[in-house]
Design an enzyme around this catalytic site. Structure first.
Site, PDB file in Angstrom:
ATOM      1  N   HIS A   8       0.829  -1.433   0.032  1.00 30.02           N
ATOM      2  CA  HIS A   8       0.032   0.075  -0.093  1.00 30.02           C
ATOM      3  C   HIS A   8       0.834   1.419   0.080  1.00 30.02           C
ATOM      4  CE1 HIS A   8      -1.859  -3.311   1.994  1.00 30.02           C
ATOM      5  NE2 HIS A   8      -2.921  -3.171   1.128  1.00 30.02           N
TER       6      HIS A   8
HETATM    7  S1  FES Z   1       1.792  -0.522   3.219  1.00 30.44           S
HETATM    8 FE1  FES Z   1      -0.027  -1.802   3.950  1.00 30.44          FE
HETATM    9  S2  FES Z   1       1.056  -3.603   4.395  1.00 30.44           S
HETATM   10 FE2  FES Z   1       2.568  -2.122   4.099  1.00 30.44          FE
END
Ligand code: FES
Length: 201
Positions: free
Chosen positions: A160
């Site tokens: 993410h």
């Molecule tokens: S940014 Fe979501 S698991 Fe690392």
């Protein structure tokens, strides 16, 4: 009540192992290669997976590279920082979410509650699991090698987009709520560190 480390232990170890990477910062960009853990463990390796401390030889880690060891089923990164990498950490102080590691979800041991989050400036020792949802970040990445990190050196979690500096400190306004966990550890000699035990002798 379940602790933060209990929560991490709940992450599927097989998935985590598959995500483990080791990397080298080169002049032009990141060189990161997938390095799966050995599938079948010896009895002593099984003991380590169950929680025994792990000795790590530092003598074969070249500056700018890192070694990954397994402790309690988690990948632990041991990064030997170059002077350039240490300088890069000092440049990120104003842009990381918790520069002094005061947050409590992944308590940083007192001996690593400093700017570089380490006992010795040149060695960073952190759990290589993102504090958001448990993916394994990649890196270390060179400055300018990807858009998420921009001109910073650091680690990128591809799930993410959380980014961490070379002290494992999460940059501001990222999904990850905390810095990478620093496991308990202590130096047994100049070239030997024990991960998983920081008790005084
Ligand atoms: S940014 Fe979501 S698991 Fe690392």
């Amino acid at each position: 009540m379940a602790s933060a480390s209990d929560a991490q232990d709940a992450v599927d170890p097989a998935r985590r192992a598959a995500l483990v990477t080791t990397g080298v910062v080169g002049g032009a960009g990141v060189v990161a290669a997938a390095t799966p853990f050995v599938a079948s463990f010896t009895p002593s390796e099984r003991a380590k997976a169950a929680g025994a401390p792990v000795e790590v030889d530092l003598s074969d880690i070249a500056p700018g590279t890192m070694k990954t060891v397994e402790w309690r089923g988690k990948p632990v990164w041991v990064l030997r920082r170059t002077p350039e990498m240490i300088a890069a950490v000092k440049k990120t102080d104003g842009r990381v979410a918790d520069p002094e590691s005061k947050r409590a979800a992944y308590p940083t041991p007192p001996y690593a509650r400093n700017e570089l989050r380490s006992i010795k400036p040149d060695f960073l020792i952190v759990v290589g699991i993102c504090t958001h949802l448990g993916c394994s970040p990649v890196g270390p990445m060179a400055a300018g090698s990807n858009l998420a990190l921009g001109d910073d050196m650091g680690f990128l979690c591809p799930c993410h987009g959380s980014t961490f500096d070379l002290a494992g400190r999460v940059f501001k306004d990222k999904p990850a709520p905390d810095n990478l966990e620093v496991p308990p550890h202590k130096y047994l000699s100049e070239t030997l560190v024990l991960v998983g035990d920081d008790s005084k002798a």
